[in-house]
Design an enzyme around this catalytic site. Structure first.
Site, PDB file in Angstrom:
ATOM      1  N   PHE A 118      32.994  26.810  31.583  1.00 48.06           N
ATOM      2  CA  PHE A 118      31.539  26.778  31.574  1.00 48.06           C
ATOM      3  C   PHE A 118      30.920  28.079  31.071  1.00 48.06           C
ATOM      4  CE2 PHE A 118      32.323  28.883  35.636  1.00 48.06           C
ATOM      5  CZ  PHE A 118      31.327  29.852  35.659  1.00 48.06           C
ATOM      6  N   SER A 166      40.472  29.309  35.469  1.00 43.69           N
ATOM      7  CA  SER A 166      41.027  30.082  36.580  1.00 43.69           C
ATOM      8  C   SER A 166      42.547  30.174  36.466  1.00 43.69           C
ATOM      9  CB  SER A 166      40.655  29.440  37.915  1.00 43.69           C
ATOM     10  OG  SER A 166      41.345  28.214  38.085  1.00 43.69           O
ATOM     11  N   CYS A 173      35.031  36.515  31.695  1.00 42.00           N
ATOM     12  CA  CYS A 173      36.418  36.891  31.972  1.00 42.00           C
ATOM     13  C   CYS A 173      36.685  38.331  31.570  1.00 42.00           C
ATOM     14  CB  CYS A 173      37.385  35.951  31.260  1.00 42.00           C
ATOM     15  SG  CYS A 173      37.355  36.083  29.458  1.00 42.00           S
ATOM     16  N   GLU A 227      39.359  37.645  41.800  1.00 38.59           N
ATOM     17  CA  GLU A 227      38.261  37.580  40.837  1.00 38.59           C
ATOM     18  C   GLU A 227      37.032  36.995  41.530  1.00 38.59           C
ATOM     19  OE1 GLU A 227      37.744  36.270  36.219  1.00 38.59           O
ATOM     20  OE2 GLU A 227      38.649  34.790  37.542  1.00 38.59           O
TER      21      GLU A 227
END
Length: 499
Positions: free
Chosen positions: A150, A227, A282, A384
């Site tokens: 996304f 992920s 990221c 994260e």
């Protein structure tokens, strides 16, 4: 009014038939703005079948002709770049300026892929043995798929699709169901640019669609960004089904601030890289590592004032530094991480948990949070967060600072801020991560180099864009040929050599 979205299969929009849908929210208000169908196995197989039927003819086009489609696509996107950015911003929540950057970084890979005639050239050796020539050919795999996240609904689909298409493959895109409108529009523009129907299909969905792409033998390769747990699972599943895969996962990117660094420059870098796009990148910097107590005290003092002054607003507010998160789940996850950091003893210098934008109380807005004196044993450091949270981990000296990113399970990117060339050279050679920036906070390589992390950030031996993308989406055939001149040598029962 809630819009009804579709799939894009065989060059046309197709309505969902599974009976399952997912809501697409306006992150600014928390209201539903669209519904997207979630494909079942039958719809996904239909997309694969269309791609398999269309691919051979597309592969027969010469590389230069395929490249012209990419060039026309670039022109079409330029004509509606602002509309695409506004759509992207409205579904994701990043600012419109940031959405333009999302689109631009994707287009740069399309520009690179348009050079595919040169990139697909094979190799040739004349007279490798007496009267024997050897040459190699690069050819497409067939049908390939990309599962994209996304947080970059334009950039990552283009990173995956453009090289795959340029190499002569058919491509099936499974974008995030949270912000699918831009990927659907990009597919329309590829068709308008001359891509044959079926060569690029967009299938919206969740686990069932992904499982079908992995299990169907017609799909030869799979690319994923998301992920780490999902990346590891998909990489293993793809291997079990005989597919090549490149799967990229999470990150915990550090920025080392040496005592000799320009402090103002470092603070500016941390603000943009840590809080831009609400931290949903990221490559976001989520850990600042000042070296020495004096450096740490000065950095935290400067950061505190600037973080408190950050402007959080609607995604279409031109004065906003960042907008809302993508979903309520994301908002609750970020708040939960801040709660955990406090409970584990980190010093919460700026608390963004209670932020609320006036008139948008149901929006997915998270305030900026800043922690000091975080330690490597804390959850804040290990996991994260994917939100506007920056952690300061103080290092006693350079060696300790170097070891922090090198020993972290994630190995996506790292940055070093210093004025010393010897330190920079040593750091870039020794640090154990895939991408390194020197006085550059977000070291995303240009399109003709390759992008990829190490350790738990990347699974697979070939990275995204650059020459690696051409290697990933092609396979090499090597031809050894001889044209006898009428001399009969008789049968040979030993392995051939070229001596």
């Amino acid at each position: 009014m809630v819009r009804e979205l579709t799939h894009f299969i065989g060059g046309k929009h197709t309505t969902g038939t599974s009976g399952r849908f997912s809501d697409v929210y306006d992150p600014n208000t928390g209201s539903v703005q669209a519904r997207v169908p979630l494909a079942g196995r039958d719809e996904t197989r239909a997309a694969i079948a269309d791609a398999a039927a269309a691919q051979p003819e597309w592969a027969d086009w010469n590389p230069q002709r395929r490249a012209r489609v990419l060039l026309r696509f670039l022109q079409l996107v330029e004509g509606e770049r602002d509309a695409l950015a506004r759509t992207l911003s409205a579904e994701h929540g990043k600012t419109i300026a940031d959405a333009h950057g999302d689109i631009q970084r994707g287009l740069e890979v399309v520009e690179f892929a348009a050079g595919v005639p040169h990139l697909l050239k094979g190799e040739f050796t004349d007279n490798a043995g007496t009267g024997i020539d050897v040459h190699s050919l690069r050819g497409p795999l067939g049908v390939v798929a990309g599962i994209t996240p996304f947080n970059f609904p334009a950039m990552i689909p283009l990173w995956k699709a453009a090289p795959a298409l340029a190499c002569g493959n058919a491509f099936i895109l499974k974008p995030s169901e949270r912000d699918p409108s831009v990927p659907l529009r990009l597919a329309e523009l590829f068709l308008e640019a001359g891509l044959p129907p079926g060569v690029l299909n967009v299938v919206n969905g969740a686990e069932e669609a992904v499982d079908t792409l992995i299990e169907d033998p017609r799909v030869q390769a799979l690319g994923f960004v998301g992920s780490t747990p999902v990346a590891a699972h998909l990489y293993a599943a793809a291997a079990a089904h005989g597919k090549r895969a490149q799967c990229f996962g999470g990150a915990k990117n550090h920025m080392i601030v040496m005592p000799d660094a320009d402090l103002d420059q470092a603070v500016d870098a941390l603000l943009g890289a840590g809080y831009g796009s609400a931290g949903e990148r990221c490559m976001a910097i989520s850990v600042a590592v000042p070296v020495g107590e004096e450096t740490a005290d000065a950095l935290v003092a400067a950061l505190t004032e600037r973080v408190r002054a950050l402007r959080i607003g609607r995604s279409d507010d031109p004065d906003a530094d960042f907008g809302p998160l993508v979903s309520r789940d994301a908002l609750e996850r970020v708040r939960g991480h801040v709660d955990t950091g406090v409970a584990e003893g980190a010093e919460l210098v700026v608390d963004g948990r209670d932020f609320s934008l006036a008139g948008h109380e149901n929006g997915f807005f998270a305030g900026a949070s800043l922690f000091d004196r975080v330690t490597p044993s804390m959850t804040l450091y290990r996991e994260e967060i994917f939100g506007p949270v920056l952690s300061v981990v103080r290092a006693r000296d350079y060696e300790e600072a170097l070891h922090l990113p090198s020993e972290h399970p994630y190995g996506n990117g790292v940055a070093l801020f210093t004025r010393d060339g010897d330190t920079a050279r040593d750091f870039t050679r020794r640090v154990n991560t895939g991408m390194v920036g020197v006085n550059v906070p977000i070291p995303v390589p240009v399109a003709y180099h390759t992008f990829g992390g190490w350790k738990r950030s990347g699974f697979g031996d070939l990275n995204q864009h650059g020459p690696d993308s051409i290697r990933f989406y092609t396979r090499t055939k090597t031809v050894t040929s001889r044209w006898p001149s009428g001399v009969k040598e008789g049968a040979s029962f030993t392995i051939p050599t070229m001596g």
